[in-house]
Write an enzyme that holds these catalytic residues in place. Structure first.
Site, mmCIF file in Angstrom:
data_model
loop_
_atom_site.group_PDB
_atom_site.id
_atom_site.type_symbol
_atom_site.label_atom_id
_atom_site.label_comp_id
_atom_site.label_asym_id
_atom_site.label_seq_id
_atom_site.Cartn_x
_atom_site.Cartn_y
_atom_site.Cartn_z
ATOM 1 N N TYR A 30 -0.969 -2.096 1.309
ATOM 2 C CA TYR A 30 -0.699 -1.743 -0.089
ATOM 3 C C TYR A 30 0.491 -2.542 -0.607
ATOM 4 O O TYR A 30 1.596 -2.467 -0.060
ATOM 5 C CB TYR A 30 -0.419 -0.248 -0.233
ATOM 6 C CG TYR A 30 -1.647 0.634 -0.164
ATOM 7 C CD1 TYR A 30 -2.925 0.104 -0.013
ATOM 8 C CD2 TYR A 30 -1.534 2.019 -0.259
ATOM 9 C CE1 TYR A 30 -4.039 0.914 0.054
ATOM 10 C CE2 TYR A 30 -2.653 2.839 -0.194
ATOM 11 C CZ TYR A 30 -3.898 2.285 -0.034
ATOM 12 O OH TYR A 30 -5.003 3.096 0.028
ATOM 13 N N GLY A 31 0.252 -3.257 -1.690
ATOM 14 C CA GLY A 31 1.235 -4.174 -2.244
ATOM 15 C C GLY A 31 0.628 -5.553 -2.299
ATOM 16 O O GLY A 31 0.043 -6.023 -1.318
#
Length: 376
Positions: free
Chosen positions: A109-110
């Site tokens: 995530y990111g």
């Protein structure tokens, strides 16, 4: 270091590093008026307090709804900017004060240079919170093509622990199955889950984006290694209640696996906030343009029940997931979203309302596109 939880003694899911004698203070509806004051959402949208019930996920005890953090660090789909971090921390703190203990994230995530940002933010927010004992972090480890051995998967888990600033993760999850395109890698990843569990790096293990057949296979394999499979995370909502999801839920029930429902609001399509002439920006707008015109029947049913219940459409859609025995993890990135989602707790749809919603969903010509990594 041994810590005790005033709500669920013995169920320690996240042990912060370098703690220095703090003691968690959990507010209860009877003890605190600050919780109510923190909910600036109109009272008619939901009770200011909800029963502090817990549900079981393997050895863990968690809130009946968790919060997802996919948007934390994702610029492409969710428009993340670093100046949002203050609001994200306020959102996290509000969730804790109101009894939310489950937070879902992933090592992927990111976007771009922000890869892993979601875990880093959660670690930072946990360290700065005075309510830490009963937090359960569920993170997912990506099945990247270069993760070919169990040792590499264990190293991925240790990297997540560093970003989260924890000694132990609540639920370590395999983000997706490689059975469809790299079946030999799959067994190595399963062995990685076994290794991180045996080393005490995680309290429990789970999977994500597994279909019913593959779920039975990994359950049996882990069971043969003495490792219980506690959770299966899948796209599950009124927009995603096809035969695969219903079969998966039945398999989970039969095997004692808790189903965690991601995207319970269909990326926002079930909130009632969007129309064909009012679409979100970015890639979501393209998807919404294809699906929203075929959801009139379902959205009308959601709206009618919401008005009768004095709830929002989002609250009704999330409550449906809870009524189906799942733990929904709607994504949050603002205080307002968290406040609204909290109104999904403390009540239940009745059987007639559930039937009406499901009939409308089945008769709607459009459904949510399934995750490309979803297996059978």
């Amino acid at each position: 270091m041994a810590l005790s939880s005033p709500i669920a003694p013995g169920f320690l899911a996240a042990v912060p590093r370098r703690s220095s004698g703090w003691r968690a203070s959990i507010e209860t509806p009877q003890e605190s008026s600050s919780v109510g004051k923190s909910l600036r959402f109109p009272p008619r949208l939901g009770p200011l307090f909800w029963p502090w019930e817990k549900v079981k996920v393997g050895p863990l005890s968690v809130s009946p709804m968790g919060f997802g953090t996919w948007a934390w660090g994702n610029q492409l789909l969710w428009g993340y900017q670093e100046q949002m971090d203050g609001v994200l921390q306020e959102t996290f703190n509000l969730a804790l004060r109101n009894g939310i203990t489950l937070f879902d994230t992933a090592d992927s995530y990111g976007t771009g240079r922000l890869n892993g940002k979601s875990e880093k933010l959660l670690g930072k927010f946990i360290r700065s919170s005075n309510i830490q004992d009963n937090i359960v972090i569920a993170t997912k480890f990506a099945a990247y093509p270069w993760r070919l051995t169990s040792g590499q998967f264990v190293r991925a888990c240790k990297s997540s622990l560093d970003r989260l600033q924890l000694e132990q993760i609540g639920i370590g999850q395999l983000h997706w199955s490689t059975a469809n395109y790299a079946p030999l890698q799959e067994l190595a990843l399963w062995d990685g889950l076994v290794a991180m569990y045996e080393k005490g790096l995680v309290r429990a293990v789970g999977v994500s984006n597994y279909g019913p057949k593959q779920l039975i296979k990994i359950h049996n394999y882990l069971n043969s290694r003495g490792v219980p499979l506690c959770s299966a995370q899948v796209q599950f909502s009124l927009l995603s209640m096809g035969n695969d999801q219903l079969e998966l839920k039945a398999v989970c029930d039969s095997l004692g696996i808790r189903l965690i429902a991601y995207s319970p609001l269909g990326l926002g399509m079930l909130t009632g906030k969007y129309t064909a002439s009012n679409l979100p920006r970015g890639p979501r707008g393209f998807l919404f343009r294809q699906i929203l015109p075929g959801l009139d029947l379902l959205l009308s049913s959601l709206k009618e029940i919401a008005q009768k219940r004095r709830k929002t459409m989002s609250q009704v859609a999330i409550n449906w997931c809870i009524c189906k025995g799942t733990i929904p993890i709607p994504g949050v990135k603002t205080v307002k979203q968290a406040e609204e989602n909290l109104g999904s707790l403390g009540w239940r749809l009745n059987s007639d309302e559930i039937f009406e919603l499901e009939s409308a969903a089945k008769n709607s010509p459009k459904k949510m596109i399934q995750n490309i990594f979803q297996t059978r």
